[in-house]
Design a protein around this motif. Structure first.
Motif, PDB file in Angstrom:
ATOM      1  N   LEU A  19     -14.353   9.739  17.444  1.00  0.00           N
ATOM      2  CA  LEU A  19     -13.897   8.665  18.313  1.00  0.00           C
ATOM      3  C   LEU A  19     -12.745   7.909  17.671  1.00  0.00           C
ATOM      4  O   LEU A  19     -11.748   7.592  18.327  1.00  0.00           O
ATOM      5  CB  LEU A  19     -15.067   7.721  18.620  1.00  0.00           C
ATOM      6  CG  LEU A  19     -14.741   6.515  19.512  1.00  0.00           C
ATOM      7  CD1 LEU A  19     -14.215   6.981  20.857  1.00  0.00           C
ATOM      8  CD2 LEU A  19     -15.968   5.634  19.692  1.00  0.00           C
ATOM      9  N   SER A  26      -4.457   8.635  20.275  1.00  0.00           N
ATOM     10  CA  SER A  26      -4.017   8.112  21.567  1.00  0.00           C
ATOM     11  C   SER A  26      -3.057   6.951  21.375  1.00  0.00           C
ATOM     12  O   SER A  26      -2.048   6.834  22.076  1.00  0.00           O
ATOM     13  CB  SER A  26      -5.233   7.677  22.387  1.00  0.00           C
ATOM     14  OG  SER A  26      -6.096   8.760  22.620  1.00  0.00           O
ATOM     15  N   THR A 351      -3.945   2.535  27.354  1.00  0.00           N
ATOM     16  CA  THR A 351      -4.186   3.852  26.756  1.00  0.00           C
ATOM     17  C   THR A 351      -5.372   3.806  25.812  1.00  0.00           C
ATOM     18  O   THR A 351      -6.243   4.689  25.834  1.00  0.00           O
ATOM     19  CB  THR A 351      -2.930   4.314  26.001  1.00  0.00           C
ATOM     20  OG1 THR A 351      -1.828   4.358  26.911  1.00  0.00           O
ATOM     21  CG2 THR A 351      -3.141   5.685  25.403  1.00  0.00           C
ATOM     22  N   ALA A 354      -8.588   3.374  27.899  1.00  0.00           N
ATOM     23  CA  ALA A 354      -8.990   4.633  28.543  1.00  0.00           C
ATOM     24  C   ALA A 354      -9.488   5.637  27.509  1.00  0.00           C
ATOM     25  O   ALA A 354     -10.471   6.356  27.740  1.00  0.00           O
ATOM     26  CB  ALA A 354      -7.806   5.209  29.322  1.00  0.00           C
ATOM     27  N   SER A 355      -8.817   5.686  26.357  1.00  0.00           N
ATOM     28  CA  SER A 355      -9.266   6.606  25.303  1.00  0.00           C
ATOM     29  C   SER A 355     -10.641   6.211  24.783  1.00  0.00           C
ATOM     30  O   SER A 355     -11.459   7.075  24.457  1.00  0.00           O
ATOM     31  CB  SER A 355      -8.251   6.614  24.155  1.00  0.00           C
ATOM     32  OG  SER A 355      -6.981   7.039  24.611  1.00  0.00           O
ATOM     33  N   LEU A 357     -13.051   4.666  26.484  1.00  0.00           N
ATOM     34  CA  LEU A 357     -14.066   5.061  27.464  1.00  0.00           C
ATOM     35  C   LEU A 357     -14.279   6.580  27.446  1.00  0.00           C
ATOM     36  O   LEU A 357     -15.411   7.070  27.421  1.00  0.00           O
ATOM     37  CB  LEU A 357     -13.634   4.601  28.857  1.00  0.00           C
ATOM     38  CG  LEU A 357     -13.591   3.081  29.079  1.00  0.00           C
ATOM     39  CD1 LEU A 357     -13.068   2.767  30.473  1.00  0.00           C
ATOM     40  CD2 LEU A 357     -14.964   2.469  28.883  1.00  0.00           C
ATOM     41  N   ALA A 358     -13.149   7.316  27.460  1.00  0.00           N
ATOM     42  CA  ALA A 358     -13.277   8.782  27.460  1.00  0.00           C
ATOM     43  C   ALA A 358     -13.888   9.274  26.153  1.00  0.00           C
ATOM     44  O   ALA A 358     -14.718  10.187  26.140  1.00  0.00           O
ATOM     45  CB  ALA A 358     -11.897   9.420  27.675  1.00  0.00           C
ATOM     46  N   GLY A 359     -13.479   8.642  25.031  1.00  0.00           N
ATOM     47  CA  GLY A 359     -14.018   9.076  23.745  1.00  0.00           C
ATOM     48  C   GLY A 359     -15.504   8.784  23.615  1.00  0.00           C
ATOM     49  O   GLY A 359     -16.266   9.610  23.089  1.00  0.00           O
ATOM     50  N   ARG A 361     -17.636   8.589  26.050  1.00  0.00           N
ATOM     51  CA  ARG A 361     -18.331   9.569  26.889  1.00  0.00           C
ATOM     52  C   ARG A 361     -18.327  10.947  26.248  1.00  0.00           C
ATOM     53  O   ARG A 361     -19.252  11.734  26.410  1.00  0.00           O
ATOM     54  CB  ARG A 361     -17.655   9.622  28.257  1.00  0.00           C
ATOM     55  CG  ARG A 361     -18.379  10.481  29.266  1.00  0.00           C
ATOM     56  CD  ARG A 361     -17.710  10.390  30.615  1.00  0.00           C
ATOM     57  NE  ARG A 361     -18.421  11.185  31.609  1.00  0.00           N
ATOM     58  CZ  ARG A 361     -18.039  11.313  32.878  1.00  0.00           C
ATOM     59  NH1 ARG A 361     -16.960  10.679  33.305  1.00  0.00           N
ATOM     60  NH2 ARG A 361     -18.726  12.057  33.705  1.00  0.00           N
ATOM     61  N   LEU A 362     -17.260  11.235  25.479  1.00  0.00           N
ATOM     62  CA  LEU A 362     -17.161  12.542  24.837  1.00  0.00           C
ATOM     63  C   LEU A 362     -18.125  12.668  23.669  1.00  0.00           C
ATOM     64  O   LEU A 362     -18.781  13.701  23.493  1.00  0.00           O
ATOM     65  CB  LEU A 362     -15.719  12.767  24.363  1.00  0.00           C
ATOM     66  CG  LEU A 362     -15.442  14.027  23.541  1.00  0.00           C
ATOM     67  CD1 LEU A 362     -15.640  15.268  24.407  1.00  0.00           C
ATOM     68  CD2 LEU A 362     -14.022  14.002  22.978  1.00  0.00           C
ATOM     69  N   ASN A 391     -18.506  21.634  31.110  1.00  0.00           N
ATOM     70  CA  ASN A 391     -17.293  21.636  30.302  1.00  0.00           C
ATOM     71  C   ASN A 391     -17.647  22.128  28.910  1.00  0.00           C
ATOM     72  O   ASN A 391     -18.741  22.668  28.694  1.00  0.00           O
ATOM     73  CB  ASN A 391     -16.656  20.232  30.263  1.00  0.00           C
ATOM     74  CG  ASN A 391     -17.643  19.162  29.824  1.00  0.00           C
ATOM     75  OD1 ASN A 391     -18.642  19.459  29.175  1.00  0.00           O
ATOM     76  ND2 ASN A 391     -17.366  17.917  30.184  1.00  0.00           N
TER      77      ASN A 391
END
Length: 642
Positions: A19, A26, A351, A354-355, A357-359, A361-362, A391
């Protein structure tokens, strides 16, 4: 600093975690993108604006120079409307001329209402005070437009006479091998311009230059009037008068400038161009430097006074877009810099958010996978993790769940195998121990029957240990095979003969069906007899008295495989038990003892031996009717049926 999960395990620090690296990457990408975009936008915009400003400046210069020429040749602005229309159509701009107090003179549009003028004029159109930034012809000290000639403008007769003299002079120079052209000044006076780098002065060639050297009557009259104005100006300063030449150079009164050689050669006669008033050296003109500066000032003032009635009055020039707006400039001012920095900060924050949140979740399923793997390592029961969408992470989670389930099955099989091995070994060992303790206590006599019983138990132990050793070697890939061509019909006959005694005791008939063209596979004959023997032994144990066991070998139609069928008329296997017949220590009837049900390793060894040969083993059965065990072995390409 390390963080702990809810189960007490530590997580890596943010700077080393996936993360943290994703956020850093990012942020770097966003910062570089914003910086590059801002720089490219500023460069592109600045370049476009400069290019547009360059085109506008070119058009403005053309407009200014055209109107300047009009003012230099006309005593007033009457009739300039048509010129404004033409210039406006060519430049697609709106052009307005006003007096210096902003009274409208002319407008390129046909609007009846007075135009709304910008606060500042684009230029001042004054042929006696040229704007040096808008015209190349104004690169002089006196800033008088060369087209403002006033009384020096030659009439037609004088122009023709001078032109004829110039043409004759060019012809004379041509005969001498000197190329020259005739150039006409705004006043109408021609001058000779030598072409190339010829260094010989035209006056030294012998060609007639007297006519071109002398001022015409018109020029002499205008020059005399100008000289009087200059002398009056100098007289007011208590300075002596000077003698003006046609190119507005001067000398001390009574001295010819031509004698001092201060003027160009006759063929390069004065053009009335707006060159600086010549500064003739004082040692040659008899005028000191202070007097020369005073004379130059008086000449310039007098020229303006003389030309004032011949040129149009100064006018304000306004050049705008048809809409009345102008193109704004662009630069990286503090305000623009702050604006770009603010936008960059917003983009960077979005950025990073968003990174984040996406990170999050990843890495959430990765944390779950890590925790589950660590718990399995610590000896806890295998578990499954939630599978997200389809995925890469979802497939990793699914693969982990499959591995966890497979590990759970292996663990169950390991426990069952240990239990079965212990059980299989415990029974013969208990029997041996019991017989020996009975003999030790005097309860049993070590007669031949006693020794035979102990021998049987020892043989059973040896058989189980050998089977386990074979399975371990097969699992480790260390099972060695000594391949050679095998006559399959002979091998089946040997197996049948070896089990004939056991079959007779059980009341079962064993027969071999010989094929007309029996195949000859390449295999290890010892291991192959062992595999087929295990199948026959299994069939004898599960076939009641009066039953039949058949051995049959044949080759496939394509000659690629050798098929061996062991068919019995025994009790058969249920469909639910059929998939497990080759599992280790598996028995269809759990209540059967090892004497009637075997150790449960024979069929497992058959499967391993078949796989070691590159073949397969399978079983089909009908409950109450019997079973068919099929062993398939590859046949070498050059070893078809014989």
């Amino acid at each position: 600093m390390r963080h702990r999960n809810r189960d007490g395990r530590t997580r890596p620090p943010l700077r080393k975690s996936l993360l943290g690296r994703l956020l850093l990457m990012s942020a770097l990408v966003a910062a570089c993108s914003v910086t590059a975009t801002a720089w490219l936008a500023s460069q592109t915009t600045s370049g476009a604006i400069k290019q547009q400003q360059g085109r506008d400046l070119t058009a403005d210069t053309r407009i200014y120079n055209t109107l300047l020429g009009y003012a230099a040749g006309h005593p007033h602005w009457n009739g300039v409307q048509e010129t404004l229309h033409d210039l406006a159509q060519q430049s697609e701009r709106r052009i307005v001329l006003t007096t210096q107090n902003r009274q409208l003179i002319a407008d390129s549009t046909d609007h009846t209402t007075p135009p709304e003028l910008p606060p500042q004029a684009s230029a001042v159109v004054d042929p006696l005070s040229v704007d040096t930034t808008l015209t190349e012809a104004a690169g002089t000290a006196n800033r008088i437009d060369p087209r403002a000639v006033g009384p020096f403008s030659l009439p037609t007769t004088e122009r023709k006479a001078l032109r004829k003299a110039a043409d004759d002079n060019v012809a004379c120079l041509s005969r001498l091998g000197i190329a020259a052209d005739v150039v006409q000044a705004p006043s109408g006076r021609p001058r000779i311009q030598v072409v190339g780098t010829h260094t010989t002065a035209p006056r030294d060639t012998g060609c007639d230059t007297d006519t071109l050297d002398r001022p015409t009557n018109t020029e002499q009259k205008a020059l005399t009037a100008l000289n009087e104005l200059v002398d009056a100006c100098l007289d007011r300063q208590n300075r002596p008068g000077i003698q003006l030449n046609l190119d507005f150079s001067w000398a001390r009164a009574g001295t010819s400038a031509y004698d001092l050689a201060t003027t160009p050669a006759p063929t390069l006669a004065p053009t009335l161009a707006p060159s600086p008033v010549p500064s003739v050296p004082s040692e040659r003109t008899g005028i000191d430097s202070e007097a020369a500066r005073a004379a130059a000032s008086c000449v310039d003032t007098s020229r303006r006074e003389q030309l004032g009635s011949y040129v149009a009055a100064p006018a304000l020039l306004f050049i705008t877009d048809p809409s009345g707006t102008t193109v704004p400039g662009f630069d990286l001012s503090p305000a623009n810099t702050a604006r770009i920095a603010g936008v960059a900060a917003i983009v960077l924050a979005l950025t990073v958010g968003a990174s984040l949140l996406a990170g999050a979740r990843l890495v959430r399923p990765l944390h779950a996978l890590t925790g589950a793997a660590q718990r399995m390592r610590d000896g806890e029961e295998p578990e499954t993790v939630p599978v997200p969408e389809d995925n890469e992470i979802g497939r990793l989670a699914a693969a982990f769940n499959d591995m966890s389930a497979h590990r759970a099955r292996l663990e169950e099989q390991r426990k069952a195998m240990v239990s079965d091995v212990a059980h299989e070994l415990r029974t013969p060992l208990s029997n041996i121990r019991g017989w020996l303790e009975a003999a030790q206590d005097g309860l049993a006599t070590p007669d031949p029957t006693f020794v035979s019983s102990l021998h049987d138990e020892a043989v059973q132990l040896q058989h189980i240990i050998d089977d386990l050793q074979d399975l371990a070697a097969a699992d480790a890939g260390a099972l060695r095979l000594h391949r050679e061509p095998v006559h399959i019909d002979e091998l089946l006959a040997q197996v049948a003969a070896a089990h004939q005694a056991g079959a007779d005791t059980a009341g079962v008939t064993v027969e071999v069906i010989t094929a007309e063209r029996a195949p000859t596979p390449t295999a290890d004959p010892v291991r192959l007899r062992q595999a087929i023997g295990n199948l026959v032994s299994n069939a004898i144990r599960h076939t009641p008295a009066g039953g039949r066991i058949t051995l049959h070998a044949y080759g496939t139609h394509d000659g690629q495989e050798t098929v061996i069928d062991v068919t019995d008329t025994g009790t058969g296997i249920t469909p639910t038990d059929l998939p497990h017949v080759f599992d280790r220590f598996w028995r269809a009837e759990k209540s059967r003892n090892r004497r009637t049900g075997g150790s449960g390793l024979g069929l497992a060894i058959v499967r391993k031996l078949a796989e070691a040969h590159g073949g397969t083993v399978s079983a089909t059965s009908t409950k109450g009717e019997g079973s068919v065990f099929t062993l398939r072995l590859p046949t070498a390409p050059d070893e078809g049926p014989q």
